[in-house]
Motif scaffolding. Sequence first.
Motif, PDB file in Angstrom:
ATOM      1  N   LEU B 276     -38.312 -30.463  20.510  1.00 20.63           N
ATOM      2  CA  LEU B 276     -39.399 -29.512  20.281  1.00 20.63           C
ATOM      3  C   LEU B 276     -40.148 -29.197  21.571  1.00 20.63           C
ATOM      4  CD1 LEU B 276     -40.928 -31.024  17.030  1.00 20.63           C
ATOM      5  CD2 LEU B 276     -39.373 -29.104  17.207  1.00 20.63           C
ATOM      6  N   LEU B 277     -40.245 -30.193  22.432  1.00 19.70           N
ATOM      7  CA  LEU B 277     -41.112 -30.054  23.602  1.00 19.70           C
ATOM      8  C   LEU B 277     -40.425 -29.460  24.827  1.00 19.70           C
ATOM      9  CD1 LEU B 277     -43.090 -33.431  23.466  1.00 19.70           C
ATOM     10  CD2 LEU B 277     -43.642 -31.279  22.392  1.00 19.70           C
ATOM     11  N   PHE B 278     -39.087 -29.466  24.846  1.00 19.72           N
ATOM     12  CA  PHE B 278     -38.423 -29.109  26.111  1.00 19.72           C
ATOM     13  C   PHE B 278     -38.732 -27.695  26.602  1.00 19.72           C
ATOM     14  CE2 PHE B 278     -34.870 -26.216  25.495  1.00 19.72           C
ATOM     15  CZ  PHE B 278     -34.600 -26.292  24.131  1.00 19.72           C
ATOM     16  N   PRO B 279     -39.036 -26.686  25.745  1.00 19.57           N
ATOM     17  CA  PRO B 279     -39.349 -25.371  26.329  1.00 19.57           C
ATOM     18  C   PRO B 279     -40.545 -25.377  27.283  1.00 19.57           C
ATOM     19  CG  PRO B 279     -38.844 -25.126  24.005  1.00 19.57           C
ATOM     20  CD  PRO B 279     -38.949 -26.595  24.270  1.00 19.57           C
ATOM     21  N   VAL B 280     -41.464 -26.332  27.113  1.00 15.83           N
ATOM     22  CA  VAL B 280     -42.638 -26.331  28.000  1.00 15.83           C
ATOM     23  C   VAL B 280     -42.259 -26.683  29.443  1.00 15.83           C
ATOM     24  CG1 VAL B 280     -44.179 -26.952  26.112  1.00 15.83           C
ATOM     25  CG2 VAL B 280     -43.323 -28.727  27.607  1.00 15.83           C
ATOM     26  N   LEU B 281     -41.152 -27.409  29.592  1.00 12.66           N
ATOM     27  CA  LEU B 281     -40.726 -27.776  30.950  1.00 12.66           C
ATOM     28  C   LEU B 281     -40.417 -26.541  31.778  1.00 12.66           C
ATOM     29  CD1 LEU B 281     -38.282 -30.708  30.046  1.00 12.66           C
ATOM     30  CD2 LEU B 281     -40.645 -30.876  30.796  1.00 12.66           C
ATOM     31  N   PHE B 282     -39.950 -25.503  31.096  1.00 14.52           N
ATOM     32  CA  PHE B 282     -39.540 -24.300  31.824  1.00 14.52           C
ATOM     33  C   PHE B 282     -40.740 -23.443  32.227  1.00 14.52           C
ATOM     34  CE2 PHE B 282     -36.036 -25.949  29.518  1.00 14.52           C
ATOM     35  CZ  PHE B 282     -34.960 -25.754  30.357  1.00 14.52           C
ATOM     36  N   THR B 283     -41.860 -23.686  31.602  1.00  8.99           N
ATOM     37  CA  THR B 283     -43.088 -23.021  32.055  1.00  8.99           C
ATOM     38  C   THR B 283     -43.702 -23.799  33.212  1.00  8.99           C
ATOM     39  OG1 THR B 283     -43.428 -22.593  29.714  1.00  8.99           O
ATOM     40  CG2 THR B 283     -45.184 -21.931  31.186  1.00  8.99           C
ATOM     41  N   ILE B 284     -43.618 -25.118  33.116  1.00 10.09           N
ATOM     42  CA  ILE B 284     -44.190 -25.931  34.196  1.00 10.09           C
ATOM     43  C   ILE B 284     -43.402 -25.723  35.488  1.00 10.09           C
ATOM     44  CG2 ILE B 284     -44.676 -28.306  34.935  1.00 10.09           C
ATOM     45  CD1 ILE B 284     -45.094 -29.006  31.979  1.00 10.09           C
ATOM     46  N   TRP B 285     -42.073 -25.656  35.352  1.00 13.34           N
ATOM     47  CA  TRP B 285     -41.229 -25.403  36.526  1.00 13.34           C
ATOM     48  C   TRP B 285     -40.509 -24.067  36.342  1.00 13.34           C
ATOM     49  CZ3 TRP B 285     -41.198 -30.575  34.564  1.00 13.34           C
ATOM     50  CH2 TRP B 285     -41.887 -31.484  35.396  1.00 13.34           C
ATOM     51  N   PRO B 286     -41.122 -22.983  36.754  1.00 15.33           N
ATOM     52  CA  PRO B 286     -40.543 -21.655  36.501  1.00 15.33           C
ATOM     53  C   PRO B 286     -39.223 -21.411  37.220  1.00 15.33           C
ATOM     54  CG  PRO B 286     -42.766 -21.500  37.429  1.00 15.33           C
ATOM     55  CD  PRO B 286     -42.369 -22.928  37.494  1.00 15.33           C
ATOM     56  N   SER B 287     -38.902 -22.245  38.211  1.00 11.42           N
ATOM     57  CA  SER B 287     -37.645 -22.021  38.925  1.00 11.42           C
ATOM     58  C   SER B 287     -36.432 -22.457  38.113  1.00 11.42           C
ATOM     59  CB  SER B 287     -37.669 -22.775  40.256  1.00 11.42           C
ATOM     60  OG  SER B 287     -37.905 -24.139  40.025  1.00 11.42           O
ATOM     61  N   LEU B 288     -36.643 -23.195  37.031  1.00  7.70           N
ATOM     62  CA  LEU B 288     -35.517 -23.614  36.187  1.00  7.70           C
ATOM     63  C   LEU B 288     -34.970 -22.390  35.447  1.00  7.70           C
ATOM     64  CD1 LEU B 288     -37.005 -26.871  34.609  1.00  7.70           C
ATOM     65  CD2 LEU B 288     -35.271 -26.743  36.367  1.00  7.70           C
ATOM     66  N   PRO B 289     -33.677 -22.414  35.078  1.00  4.50           N
ATOM     67  CA  PRO B 289     -33.126 -21.259  34.335  1.00  4.50           C
ATOM     68  C   PRO B 289     -33.837 -21.065  32.987  1.00  4.50           C
ATOM     69  CG  PRO B 289     -31.540 -23.066  34.454  1.00  4.50           C
ATOM     70  CD  PRO B 289     -32.662 -23.428  35.357  1.00  4.50           C
TER      71      PRO B 289
END
Lengths: 358, 466
Positions: B276-289
């Motif tokens: 459930l939480l993994f989408p937030v990682l992509f906001t914290i690190w915008p360089s991720l795909p």
Amino acid sequence: MNPTAIGAIVAKDVKAFVRDRFYFFMTILGLVFYVGAFWLLPSTVDETIEMGVAQTGLDAYFDGLATEGGLTITPYPSADALETAIRSGEGPAVGLAFPPNFAADIAAGKQTTVSLFVTAEVPAEVRGGLSSMVREMAYLAAGSPPLVTLPNEKEVLLGVDRAGDQVSLQETMRPLFVFFMLLVEMMALATLVATEIQQRTVSAILVTPTTVTDFLIAKAILGTVLAFSQAVLLMLLIGSFGTNSAVLLVTLLLGAILMTGFGLWAGSAGRDFLSIIFWSMLFLIPLAIPSIAVLFPGTAATWIQALPSWGLVEAIVGATAYGDGFAELAEPLVSLAGWCVVAFAAGLVVLKRRVVRL
Amino acid sequence: MIHKILLKDLSLGPRSPILLWALVLPIVLTLLIRMVFGSLFTSEPRLGIVDLGNSAIVAAAGQLDGIQVTFPETPEELRQQVEAGNLDAGLVLEAGFDDLVRSGAQPELSFWVGGESLASDRIILGVTAMDLVRAMSGVGSPVDVSVVAIGDEGLELTVRMLPMLVIMAVAIAGVMVPAASLIEEKTRRTLSAVLVTPARLRDVLVAKGLLGAILAVLTGVMTLLLNSAFGNAPLATLLAVTLGAIMMAEIGLILGSWAPDTNTMFAAWKGGAILLLFPVLFTIWPSLPQWIAKLGPTYYFLQPIFDLSINGATFADVAPQLVIAPPSALPLSPSFCDSEGRSKPGWSAERSLPSRHRSASRGSVRGTASCAVIGPPCPVLQTKSRSRRRLPRCGPKLRPYISTTHWRHGHLWETGRDAYEAEDARDVPNTTRDRPSIRSGTRKASGWKLTGPSATWRAAPAIPRR
């Protein structure tokens, strides 16, 4: 006091702890996580600004700057080369491009422009600081003397000079890891105590020759041994034992006693798993503040120094990061010991009241 | 019935630690993250200034960008703070300092540097102090500095962490509260007690889900308010939070139905929360795909919240993502039963409940899979014999009920797992198991006339005998 009974209760509780999959799993998981995180954290502090410079005729000035520390200067042949390097990400994040005849133009009283290239992540203070530096260079190049007299460097510097030897994030996170390790053990002890009370096994124990005092001593020993052993293991795995092992061991022992006191308290107040978590959270919030405060530079505020875990955090940082001994750490250790007495006594009193009322 | 259960949960809620935890945690998390990440990764140089005269430098210093400027009362206090590491540098402006500088007297600058300050901060604060003095003197600078920004301005870490704060707030309340409430009802057997009333299991699940969703909306809104992140379209933001709250509540119902106890619930949450939480990682690190984030269902309400509150998006901008959110939540619905009590395709939380709570009948239930337990039309147990010593294989149509007490007299009997009502006492098999332990009621010729909760059972229309 009945040592045999105490030993039997401790042995029973150790078995119960190992059988409690949740806390056993959390202990192992926590240990692996904290050790892994510790070694992944940066062990040094980057306190230099990497800067590219495209200039002619200002070598002497920049050579002097480079020797002062805090700046790493990479020369570039032209402004275009510097900008290309910054845009591609291969060069530094900051660059200064001086016009070809900067010194001569300034000396002639011509108004010139210097380009300061910065990427998005460069903070405002670096942009402002480098702009100020360029202006000061221009004043000097124009023959304008400093408007003030600068004092002797030794008079300027206050405190121990830690330039090049700053305390790293790895070092400052150490107390936080120890604190969370002790917290899990506190919750585990609280669960054991709460289970004993809720299932009324304590009543069964007390109809044997075991006294309430034996019961309390057994719980206190169990909590302290559990917390102390886990904390020592963690410290061993993150390589904290060096020249000040004795100070660190005393600190961890006091920390274990402190958390055991709170664990007995939470266990006596909690009814079940959820209420124990709730009570533990109530203790966690104030107790965690000193561990977080140490991440910030400077001394902690007075109210933070009054918190029970401040002594634990200060003593761990002092012993591991600064190499302090008993003499230097007397104040935090005394504070920690005092809180140990308070927390432990309170925990025992609360537990005793619960047990005798059953 | 739903609102009664909801009111009961709300009235008992404050006694539950997890409810308080759900309400307190967003505040604590917000404060902690703002405290830790707000300045840990953007540590600005700290300059203290003591003005013993009326220097113009003080006003100029207050305008400095990226430098924290404080004004201690006395030089002694300033010195103490610099020495203790609370300030990186200190500047004392003696009385008449400005006049001395303008007259060219070159007064000595009282400038202190803390030993614990970073080398880079020392340079920045040193040249900034010199620049402030130059600016105060009124001599124009012979050079202009043109700042050329390369690349896009990034968002601060605390801002990029907003989706994490929101999902933590919404998930703790939305998932944990209904899950913990259901588990508590199951372990204390109060769920069975509720189900002997006219309340259907569906009602219980919907009430628990509503409780979680309402609390999740509250905590989500509270988190957004604490972070001043309601954006330009507050209604659209509220809609996104509500959709997320519903999704989380449904997940909470599934978790609560599946987990036998709170330890398992927490273990499952610790293991499964990453999904459930993994989408937030992509906001914290915008360089991720970023496409990976779209694989998570929570992305479809978190990203709209982020866009609305931070990026200044409008409802029209986020509508396509919000449209995807309800379909990703619907398959989780616990109330996927029609008015006839039949379940529709899709994974329902009710199905994941233990069978004794899901359906009273353990025999060959014809017709539909169970969805609602009590009330017409109920599943009908078709049996073949009337043996008095064992479970009937045929005979009366029995109406299944669930009971925590062991009834076996009159019209009611129990097989050990489930309770049934027969139209006639003669249809009740005389098993030796589960002797009756009726606590209230009066004996009548045909059996027992039950009072209390049983009155509602008797009110249910009887099924005619064949």
